[in-house]
Design a protein around this motif. Structure first.
Motif, short mmCIF file in Angstrom:
data_model
loop_
_atom_site.label_atom_id
_atom_site.label_comp_id
_atom_site.label_asym_id
_atom_site.label_seq_id
_atom_site.Cartn_x
_atom_site.Cartn_y
_atom_site.Cartn_z
N ARG A 187 71.75 8.41 16.95
CA ARG A 187 71.56 8.63 15.51
C ARG A 187 72.89 9.01 14.84
O ARG A 187 73.22 8.48 13.77
N LYS A 188 73.65 9.89 15.48
CA LYS A 188 74.95 10.27 14.92
C LYS A 188 75.90 9.07 14.91
O LYS A 188 76.68 8.90 13.97
N PHE A 190 75.10 5.87 14.57
CA PHE A 190 74.72 4.96 13.50
C PHE A 190 75.10 5.50 12.13
O PHE A 190 75.19 4.74 11.16
N GLN A 191 75.31 6.79 12.02
CA GLN A 191 75.73 7.38 10.75
C GLN A 191 77.23 7.24 10.52
O GLN A 191 77.70 7.54 9.44
N ASP A 192 77.97 6.79 11.52
CA ASP A 192 79.42 6.69 11.40
C ASP A 192 79.88 5.29 11.82
O ASP A 192 80.20 5.05 12.98
N PRO A 193 79.91 4.34 10.89
CA PRO A 193 80.31 2.96 11.23
C PRO A 193 81.72 2.87 11.80
O PRO A 193 81.98 2.03 12.66
N ARG A 196 81.66 3.61 15.48
CA ARG A 196 81.12 2.47 16.23
C ARG A 196 82.14 1.36 16.33
O ARG A 196 82.25 0.69 17.36
N TRP A 212 89.00 13.09 10.33
CA TRP A 212 88.05 13.72 11.24
C TRP A 212 88.66 14.19 12.56
O TRP A 212 88.06 15.01 13.25
#
Length: 230
Positions: A187-188, A190-193, A196, A212
């Motif tokens: 989930r984390k 998928f929140q950060d393209p 990925r 970051w």
């Protein structure tokens, strides 16, 4: 009128920020990405087959219980293999050292996370933030326990002092915990393209890294000095 690079006008700001957006920084080598993919694939295979064995409706839908059990057992046994193969890579060994090291900024990151402070307070981190380090350490320990209890269930006489019932109980409870933690990890992700993208291609934007993972660029600049400008 065209602003110069040192101008404080809007055009000047745009010209200063554009290179940072386009520059790419090497975050993961090919070996590191394959270790992550191999481990992730085997983990998902373990969890999927476990669900087919444990949940009645799925078991009836899939059938072929013996085949599913065999795939589950061997995917669990092979789970440490990508990590062991990855030890050949110096970059992967360096990442393991980073994951095993807690710095002062990691403790600050955790304090800010516990207090649910705003995003800027959570930004300063090394190549991996404190949450990722805790996740990696916990998952490594959980996999070892799962492998041990799985072997005790498979070979009942391997350790007579531990009953098969106890091994099954620990294995089942920990399997649920791993499933929840892995779902949270996905989930984390998928929140950060951008994260990925780094795992898919190996490269992230310089701006994302500075925002970051500030301490990664400051402390490990030689490892992250390979940049590209598409």
């Amino acid at each position: 009128m065209t602003s110069t690079a040192g101008s404080t006008g809007p055009t000047g700001v745009a010209t200063r920020r554009q290179p940072e957006r386009s520059a790419r920084v090497l975050r993961f080598t090919r070996a590191e990405r394959w270790v992550h993919r191999g481990t992730g694939l085997l983990m998902l295979l373990c969890l999927t087959t476990a669900a087919c064995l444990y949940l009645g409706p799925l078991a009836q839908l899939v059938g072929r219980r013996h085949l599913v059990a065999t795939v589950h057992e061997w995917s669990g046994i092979l789970l440490p293999l990508p990590l062991l193969l990855g030890l050949v890579s110096p970059a992967f060994r360096a990442d393991l050292r980073r994951l095993n090291r807690f710095a002062a900024y990691d403790r600050r990151w955790l304090r800010a996370a516990r207090k649910r402070l705003t995003a800027p307070d959570l930004r300063p981190a090394g190549k991996f933030n404190a949450g990722q380090k805790l996740y990696a350490g916990w998952l490594a320990g959980a996999v070892l326990v799962m492998t041990a209890t799985g072997l005790l269930m498979w070979f009942t006489g391997l350790l007579p002092a531990v009953s098969r019932t106890s091994a099954i109980f620990v294995h089942d409870v920990l399997a649920w915990a791993i499933a929840l933690v892995v779902i949270g990890h996905m989930r984390k992700a998928f929140q950060d393209p951008e994260a990925r993208l780094g795992m898919r291609t190996g490269y992230v934007s310089l701006g994302w890294a500075r925002r970051w993972h500030t301490h990664w660029l400051a402390e490990d600049r030689p490892a992250a000095q390979d940049t590209r400008d598409p």
